[in-house]
Design a protein around this motif. Structure first.
Motif, PDB file in Angstrom:
ATOM      1  N   HIS A   2      33.623 -54.689  14.038  1.00  0.00           N
ATOM      2  CA  HIS A   2      34.336 -53.308  14.057  1.00  0.00           C
ATOM      3  C   HIS A   2      33.857 -52.675  15.514  1.00  0.00           C
ATOM      4  CE1 HIS A   2      33.367 -49.025  13.346  1.00  0.00           C
ATOM      5  NE2 HIS A   2      34.877 -48.966  13.421  1.00  0.00           N
ATOM      6  N   SER A   3      34.773 -52.232  16.287  1.00  0.00           N
ATOM      7  CA  SER A   3      34.411 -51.747  17.391  1.00  0.00           C
ATOM      8  C   SER A   3      35.176 -50.424  17.654  1.00  0.00           C
ATOM      9  CB  SER A   3      34.564 -52.531  18.504  1.00  0.00           C
ATOM     10  OG  SER A   3      34.283 -51.776  19.936  1.00  0.00           O
ATOM     11  N   PHE A  28      38.215 -54.859  13.676  1.00  0.00           N
ATOM     12  CA  PHE A  28      38.850 -53.858  13.088  1.00  0.00           C
ATOM     13  C   PHE A  28      38.790 -52.689  14.019  1.00  0.00           C
ATOM     14  CE2 PHE A  28      38.067 -56.333   9.397  1.00  0.00           C
ATOM     15  CZ  PHE A  28      39.076 -55.730   8.264  1.00  0.00           C
ATOM     16  N   PRO A  30      39.107 -48.356  14.679  1.00  0.00           N
ATOM     17  CA  PRO A  30      39.433 -47.130  13.975  1.00  0.00           C
ATOM     18  C   PRO A  30      40.748 -46.306  14.534  1.00  0.00           C
ATOM     19  CG  PRO A  30      37.565 -46.910  15.340  1.00  0.00           C
ATOM     20  CD  PRO A  30      38.168 -48.478  15.525  1.00  0.00           C
ATOM     21  N   THR A  77      43.080 -52.509  11.173  1.00  0.00           N
ATOM     22  CA  THR A  77      42.664 -50.836  11.226  1.00  0.00           C
ATOM     23  C   THR A  77      41.547 -50.292  10.539  1.00  0.00           C
ATOM     24  OG1 THR A  77      44.141 -50.243   9.592  1.00  0.00           O
ATOM     25  CG2 THR A  77      45.139 -49.900  12.015  1.00  0.00           C
ATOM     26  N   GLY A  78      40.484 -49.780  10.966  1.00  0.00           N
ATOM     27  CA  GLY A  78      39.264 -49.846  10.226  1.00  0.00           C
ATOM     28  C   GLY A  78      38.627 -48.146  10.526  1.00  0.00           C
ATOM     29  N   TYR A 218      31.664 -52.578   5.395  1.00  0.00           N
ATOM     30  CA  TYR A 218      32.031 -52.159   6.839  1.00  0.00           C
ATOM     31  C   TYR A 218      30.711 -51.526   7.395  1.00  0.00           C
ATOM     32  CZ  TYR A 218      35.239 -49.792   9.678  1.00  0.00           C
ATOM     33  OH  TYR A 218      36.100 -49.140  10.715  1.00  0.00           O
ATOM     34  N   ASN A 219      30.821 -51.959   8.613  1.00  0.00           N
ATOM     35  CA  ASN A 219      29.754 -51.279   9.598  1.00  0.00           C
ATOM     36  C   ASN A 219      28.224 -51.960   9.237  1.00  0.00           C
ATOM     37  OD1 ASN A 219      31.018 -49.836  11.234  1.00  0.00           O
ATOM     38  ND2 ASN A 219      30.628 -47.854  10.618  1.00  0.00           N
ATOM     39  N   THR A 240      31.560 -56.982   8.020  1.00  0.00           N
ATOM     40  CA  THR A 240      32.191 -56.563   9.079  1.00  0.00           C
ATOM     41  C   THR A 240      30.996 -55.984   9.965  1.00  0.00           C
ATOM     42  OG1 THR A 240      34.323 -56.362   8.168  1.00  0.00           O
ATOM     43  CG2 THR A 240      33.877 -55.227  10.098  1.00  0.00           C
ATOM     44  N   PHE A 242      29.096 -54.131  13.165  1.00  0.00           N
ATOM     45  CA  PHE A 242      29.462 -52.949  13.854  1.00  0.00           C
ATOM     46  C   PHE A 242      28.904 -53.527  15.512  1.00  0.00           C
ATOM     47  CE2 PHE A 242      27.835 -49.103  16.209  1.00  0.00           C
ATOM     48  CZ  PHE A 242      29.192 -48.365  16.248  1.00  0.00           C
TER      49      PHE A 242
END
Length: 269
Positions: A2-3, A28, A30, A77-78, A218-219, A240, A242
């Motif tokens: 995730h970025s 992912f 955001p 999409t995150g 997430y993260n 996922t 970060f």
């Protein structure tokens, strides 16, 4: 991975290619359309709002550039803040991205947390959860029906033609925590995407809350091997990591270090 993906960091297509080359399975991105200058809404983790939140790319544009240079990397999409979006336009964007990527799109969604951002879109924060639920139901109609229609309190349209259709119904990943989010996963499917806990000792309780639902955490901080081990032992579907907003050379160096995690867990996504 995730970025935040901004105009000051590595380009989405460069990151996507680097992730695929190193064996990561998903990317992912955001969504924040803007951050109101005089907002009093606090940054949830505390402290000042990071500069990156003011500069994020549109996630569907960013993921489209990533799709063009990759073959296997999943693109998500995150999260996409659906209550701020027009559902017909979102159906078109998601289906187009899934088809052009060969069925690699994952729709991460949430009701959103920045209430002043929502108000600028004409959204009443008090109804955002109900609106999100109707949008998810409407999206599935638009993705799967030749003549789609939906009639709800917040979403009302049709019958309409809406093409292209996605290669397959994109898996929906529900971001957030709490009973309302879990109820939404059970109603609309497919995967719960909660933020990582800070303490490995809290992992079993978080996983137990899912009561058998698929979990994509997430993260996750890539440096916390005890936390990663706890999630792997708990059997979550995906971790996922970060990735901080850094210049390209530093991003690539960090990815090289993170590939060691893939080597440690060869059977885990």
């Amino acid at each position: 991975m995730h970025s935040l993906m901004t105009d000051e960091g590595i380009r989405p297509n460069r990151l996507a290619r680097a992730l695929e080359e190193r064996g990561f399975d998903a990317m992912f991105v955001p969504e924040h359309t803007h951050i109101p200058v005089h907002s009093k809404v606090g940054y949830p983790p505390g402290g000042p709002m990071p500069r990156a939140y003011f500069r994020t790319y549109d996630p569907f544009v960013a993921l489209s550039t990533a799709a063009a240079v990759t073959k296997k990397l999943l693109l998500g999409t995150g999260i996409a803040i659906l209550p701020q979006r027009d559902v017909l336009q979102t159906a078109k964007e998601t289906a187009s991205l899934d088809r052009l990527s060969g069925g690699r799109f994952l729709l991460g969604v949430g009701a959103g947390w920045h209430t002043d951002e929502m108000r600028d879109h004409g959204v009443d924060p008090r109804t955002r959860g109900a609106c999100l639920g109707e949008q998810l139901a409407a999206l599935k109609e638009l993705w799967t029906k030749d003549e789609a229609e939906f009639h709800g309190k917040h979403i009302d349209f049709g019958p309409v033609y809406s093409w292209p259709k996605p290669v397959r119904t994109p898996p929906i990943h529900h971001g957030g925590s709490g009973p309302r989010v879990l109820a939404r996963v059970r109603t609309h499917g497919d995967v719960w995407m909660p933020p990582a806990v800070a303490d490995p000792a809290d992992v079993p309780a978080q996983v137990a809350d899912a009561d058998g639902l698929p979990i994509s955490v997430y993260n996750v901080p890539g440096h916390d091997e005890r936390l990663i081990d706890a999630y792997v032992e708990a059997g979550v579907e995906r971790l996922t990591l970060f990735l901080e907003e850094l210049p390209e050379d530093r991003v690539l160096a960090k990815l090289d270090n993170l590939t060691k995690l893939i080597e440690r867990y060869p059977d885990r996504p």
